[in-house]
Design a protein around this motif. Sequence first.
Motif, mmCIF file in Angstrom:
data_model
loop_
_atom_site.group_PDB
_atom_site.id
_atom_site.type_symbol
_atom_site.label_atom_id
_atom_site.label_comp_id
_atom_site.label_asym_id
_atom_site.label_seq_id
_atom_site.Cartn_x
_atom_site.Cartn_y
_atom_site.Cartn_z
ATOM 1 N N ILE A 110 -0.708 -16.485 1.710
ATOM 2 C CA ILE A 110 -1.559 -15.547 2.443
ATOM 3 C C ILE A 110 -2.507 -14.853 1.476
ATOM 4 C CG2 ILE A 110 -1.630 -13.465 3.861
ATOM 5 C CD1 ILE A 110 -0.543 -15.908 5.330
ATOM 6 N N ILE A 111 -3.794 -14.978 1.769
ATOM 7 C CA ILE A 111 -4.837 -14.322 0.980
ATOM 8 C C ILE A 111 -5.355 -13.133 1.786
ATOM 9 C CG2 ILE A 111 -7.113 -14.582 -0.072
ATOM 10 C CD1 ILE A 111 -6.522 -17.613 -0.229
ATOM 11 N N MET A 112 -5.278 -11.951 1.208
ATOM 12 C CA MET A 112 -5.760 -10.753 1.895
ATOM 13 C C MET A 112 -7.223 -10.489 1.573
ATOM 14 S SD MET A 112 -2.761 -7.913 1.866
ATOM 15 C CE MET A 112 -3.723 -6.911 3.012
ATOM 16 N N ASP A 113 -7.917 -9.954 2.536
ATOM 17 C CA ASP A 113 -9.313 -9.558 2.370
ATOM 18 C C ASP A 113 -9.339 -8.093 1.968
ATOM 19 O OD1 ASP A 113 -12.092 -9.336 2.554
ATOM 20 O OD2 ASP A 113 -12.164 -10.695 4.261
ATOM 21 N N LEU A 114 -9.794 -7.817 0.748
ATOM 22 C CA LEU A 114 -9.843 -6.445 0.267
ATOM 23 C C LEU A 114 -11.284 -5.950 0.198
ATOM 24 C CD1 LEU A 114 -7.255 -6.148 -2.642
ATOM 25 C CD2 LEU A 114 -7.099 -5.235 -0.331
ATOM 26 N N VAL A 115 -11.489 -4.760 0.729
ATOM 27 C CA VAL A 115 -12.813 -4.145 0.727
ATOM 28 C C VAL A 115 -12.760 -2.998 -0.281
ATOM 29 C CG1 VAL A 115 -14.637 -3.161 2.142
ATOM 30 C CG2 VAL A 115 -12.956 -4.706 3.174
ATOM 31 N N LEU A 116 -13.286 -3.249 -1.467
ATOM 32 C CA LEU A 116 -13.164 -2.282 -2.555
ATOM 33 C C LEU A 116 -14.488 -1.618 -2.915
ATOM 34 C CD1 LEU A 116 -10.784 -4.286 -4.945
ATOM 35 C CD2 LEU A 116 -10.184 -2.709 -3.093
ATOM 36 N N ASN A 117 -15.557 -1.999 -2.237
ATOM 37 C CA ASN A 117 -16.845 -1.350 -2.476
ATOM 38 C C ASN A 117 -16.958 -0.038 -1.713
ATOM 39 O OD1 ASN A 117 -19.834 -1.366 -3.244
ATOM 40 N ND2 ASN A 117 -19.934 -1.269 -1.009
ATOM 41 N N HIS A 118 -16.283 0.042 -0.576
ATOM 42 C CA HIS A 118 -16.383 1.219 0.279
ATOM 43 C C HIS A 118 -15.098 1.357 1.084
ATOM 44 C CE1 HIS A 118 -18.233 -2.294 2.345
ATOM 45 N NE2 HIS A 118 -17.421 -1.925 3.333
ATOM 46 N N SER A 119 -14.910 2.518 1.660
ATOM 47 C CA SER A 119 -13.781 2.743 2.569
ATOM 48 C C SER A 119 -14.344 3.201 3.911
ATOM 49 C CB SER A 119 -12.835 3.809 2.008
ATOM 50 O OG SER A 119 -13.380 5.107 2.194
ATOM 51 N N SER A 120 -13.457 3.487 4.829
ATOM 52 C CA SER A 120 -13.862 4.158 6.060
ATOM 53 C C SER A 120 -14.095 5.639 5.782
ATOM 54 C CB SER A 120 -12.770 4.005 7.114
ATOM 55 O OG SER A 120 -12.964 4.913 8.184
ATOM 56 N N ASP A 121 -14.957 6.251 6.584
ATOM 57 C CA ASP A 121 -15.120 7.702 6.457
ATOM 58 C C ASP A 121 -13.918 8.443 7.027
ATOM 59 O OD1 ASP A 121 -15.567 7.231 9.149
ATOM 60 O OD2 ASP A 121 -17.286 8.595 9.290
ATOM 61 N N GLU A 122 -12.961 7.693 7.616
ATOM 62 C CA GLU A 122 -11.728 8.302 8.104
ATOM 63 C C GLU A 122 -10.566 8.106 7.132
ATOM 64 O OE1 GLU A 122 -10.867 7.434 12.238
ATOM 65 O OE2 GLU A 122 -13.014 7.136 12.666
ATOM 66 N N HIS A 123 -10.844 7.518 5.971
ATOM 67 C CA HIS A 123 -9.808 7.393 4.948
ATOM 68 C C HIS A 123 -9.454 8.797 4.429
ATOM 69 C CE1 HIS A 123 -7.686 6.256 1.297
ATOM 70 N NE2 HIS A 123 -7.722 4.991 1.669
ATOM 71 N N LEU A 192 -9.901 6.701 -9.373
ATOM 72 C CA LEU A 192 -10.082 5.825 -8.210
ATOM 73 C C LEU A 192 -9.643 4.403 -8.557
ATOM 74 C CD1 LEU A 192 -11.314 5.004 -5.392
ATOM 75 C CD2 LEU A 192 -13.340 4.379 -6.714
ATOM 76 N N ARG A 193 -10.079 3.912 -9.705
ATOM 77 C CA ARG A 193 -9.733 2.543 -10.081
ATOM 78 C C ARG A 193 -8.219 2.376 -10.178
ATOM 79 N NH1 ARG A 193 -13.798 3.380 -14.033
ATOM 80 N NH2 ARG A 193 -12.423 2.856 -15.776
ATOM 81 N N ARG A 194 -7.537 3.383 -10.713
ATOM 82 C CA ARG A 194 -6.082 3.304 -10.830
ATOM 83 C C ARG A 194 -5.421 3.265 -9.455
ATOM 84 N NH1 ARG A 194 -3.392 0.909 -14.250
ATOM 85 N NH2 ARG A 194 -2.374 0.058 -12.407
ATOM 86 N N GLU A 195 -5.945 4.026 -8.525
ATOM 87 C CA GLU A 195 -5.422 3.987 -7.142
ATOM 88 C C GLU A 195 -5.558 2.579 -6.565
ATOM 89 O OE1 GLU A 195 -4.379 6.525 -4.846
ATOM 90 O OE2 GLU A 195 -5.359 8.405 -5.473
ATOM 91 N N ILE A 196 -6.701 1.959 -6.813
ATOM 92 C CA ILE A 196 -6.950 0.617 -6.293
ATOM 93 C C ILE A 196 -5.988 -0.387 -6.925
ATOM 94 C CG2 ILE A 196 -8.623 -1.285 -6.351
ATOM 95 C CD1 ILE A 196 -10.817 0.863 -5.897
ATOM 96 N N ASP A 198 -3.035 0.113 -8.248
ATOM 97 C CA ASP A 198 -1.660 0.331 -7.776
ATOM 98 C C ASP A 198 -1.477 -0.227 -6.370
ATOM 99 O OD1 ASP A 198 -1.010 1.544 -10.152
ATOM 100 O OD2 ASP A 198 -1.148 3.596 -9.385
ATOM 101 N N MET A 199 -2.503 -0.093 -5.542
ATOM 102 C CA MET A 199 -2.426 -0.634 -4.185
ATOM 103 C C MET A 199 -2.330 -2.161 -4.209
ATOM 104 S SD MET A 199 -4.771 -2.325 -2.004
ATOM 105 C CE MET A 199 -6.386 -1.744 -2.518
ATOM 106 N N SER A 242 -8.819 -7.408 -13.029
ATOM 107 C CA SER A 242 -8.035 -8.635 -13.179
ATOM 108 C C SER A 242 -6.867 -8.442 -14.132
ATOM 109 C CB SER A 242 -8.942 -9.760 -13.678
ATOM 110 O OG SER A 242 -8.210 -10.937 -13.903
ATOM 111 N N LYS A 243 -7.131 -7.793 -15.244
ATOM 112 C CA LYS A 243 -6.076 -7.572 -16.248
ATOM 113 C C LYS A 243 -4.955 -6.702 -15.692
ATOM 114 C CE LYS A 243 -5.299 -5.691 -20.892
ATOM 115 N NZ LYS A 243 -5.938 -5.013 -22.058
ATOM 116 N N GLU A 244 -5.321 -5.695 -14.927
ATOM 117 C CA GLU A 244 -4.330 -4.749 -14.417
ATOM 118 C C GLU A 244 -3.563 -5.288 -13.212
ATOM 119 O OE1 GLU A 244 -3.426 -1.793 -15.644
ATOM 120 O OE2 GLU A 244 -4.786 -2.018 -17.352
ATOM 121 N N THR A 245 -4.093 -6.340 -12.572
ATOM 122 C CA THR A 245 -3.471 -6.811 -11.334
ATOM 123 C C THR A 245 -3.301 -8.325 -11.287
ATOM 124 O OG1 THR A 245 -5.647 -6.852 -10.232
ATOM 125 C CG2 THR A 245 -4.344 -4.841 -10.015
ATOM 126 N N PHE A 246 -4.382 -9.068 -11.068
ATOM 127 C CA PHE A 246 -4.310 -10.492 -10.749
ATOM 128 C C PHE A 246 -3.595 -11.307 -11.815
ATOM 129 C CE2 PHE A 246 -8.717 -9.510 -8.846
ATOM 130 C CZ PHE A 246 -8.138 -8.911 -7.745
#
Length: 554
Positions: A110-123, A192-196, A198-199, A242-246
Amino acid sequence: MIYGLNENKKGIKSMKESKWWKNAVVYQIYPRSFKDSNHDGIGDLQGIIEKLDYLEELGINAIWLSPVCKSPQDDNGYDISDYRDIDPMFGTLKDMEGLIKEAGDRNIRIIMDLVLNHSSDEHPWFLEAKKGKDNPYHDYYVWRDGAKDLPPNDMRACFGGSAWEWVPELSQYYFHQFSVKQPDLNWENPKLRREIYDMILWWMEKGVGGFRLDVIDQIAKEPDLKITNNGPRLHEYIRELSKETFQKGDLITVGEAWGANTELAKLYSNPDGSEFSMVFQFEHINLDQQPGKEKWDLAPLDFLKLKQVFAKWQKELYQTGWNSLFWNNHDLPRIVSRWGNDKEYRAESAKMLATLLHGLQGTPYVYQGEELGMTNVEYDIEDYRDIETLNVYRERLEKGYGKEEIMTSIHAKGRDNARTPMQWENAPNAGFSDATPWIRANGNYKEINAVRELKEEDSVFCYYKKLIQLRKDYEIFAEGSFELLLKEDKDIFAYTRTLGEEKLFIVCNFHEKEVFFTMPKGWTGEEEVLIANYGKVLESEKLRPYEARIYRKK
């Protein structure tokens, strides 16, 4: 079956060592339109689980899911309000875990689609960010001081209107490259990058087999300089990501990069694994629009340019990067309607286009329904749901375009062409749902559906199944070099693939007329035919309308 994190897990190679995706075929699912299991008119995760046997039969290796994370659905899930939860319309986190397991049991990742350029304004991050300039989350987004009705500059959002939105309580504007409800994230902020990261690690721990990164080339934007994609810090950010995750798992990763050229793609898909497995580039997709204008400004396909573009990417990325191969996705019209013939030669042209693409070097992507030869739709504007389509209709009316001209463009290029319900059977709503679907089904489901095509030996589905199996049987599809033939021929797309003493010759008639050609030097026409969309080859140097063949010799 675990594909994510590999610490203390024997037998799982890192991304640098394992290149399983070179021989893989990925199937993209737009969950909202795939299969509805709970009768609410919207596709869901349990519906996907229900159809895994169908996908196993097709032979694919991985499923790319368009976004399923929690979202207000302003842009069909590409506005995420919680990266660690599933949107209730698709099910629950438990359903997602079940899908990962059930797919894994069938050797499907399963490949997930991640949207890391922006979030919802309800985040929650953005809700906090609006509380004040001193709030710790304020700097998770891109803000500029200003005065009402006087934005920082004249940049426009991709979905229309200004790219700046005024927040009166802060006397500031926030930047959004897409919908006003999709504020851009500030990648300059290390927190912010660290939050991403960790997610992403959290999802990898759950066994996710890869990620598709939405508009990833825009994360290093510099709006003061009017730079949106390919910002100066882009590859610094991606290498850190990539280094921190993939690189901690055995994953397939693909970045969506509309602004990529071959030199940038070599960075994105460097064989050392420092960034992604591959990149989505779109140079071939823009060849049927007027130069310098929008996709809605239609033009005939430049076929010779199409050949040149494919040849360039094949040659320049050979052993220095990796291609992703696709005709369709959730944002693009159906290829058989776009560059094939979806009426008299629907099956033949669908198979030809598949042959052309799957014979190339790279990882092929099959978009849901492509394997059935599903077609575009021609709805009235009231039946469309896509925000981009509705916006362009309104804006072009205001600019004085005629309604008929606008609708011609929407019928040709609208994103909802790809988003109509998957056509499972000759039953109400194409067997997608017992309820009224969120978007109307294409009326041709009675003729074009999975049940019918699974029964017919010469169906588009069975042809795709054979093509997918060829990539598993012959290493030359993954590793062979490429050479374009008949460069100036206005009807034929032909090329060879070579790996040692083994060779393939792929020849495709791109149009709906008979054409003649001469076999390449060293080929007789008596070689083994691995696959041919008309079945039996009648004349070795004559091609029927949309005829395609793959020859092999060793």
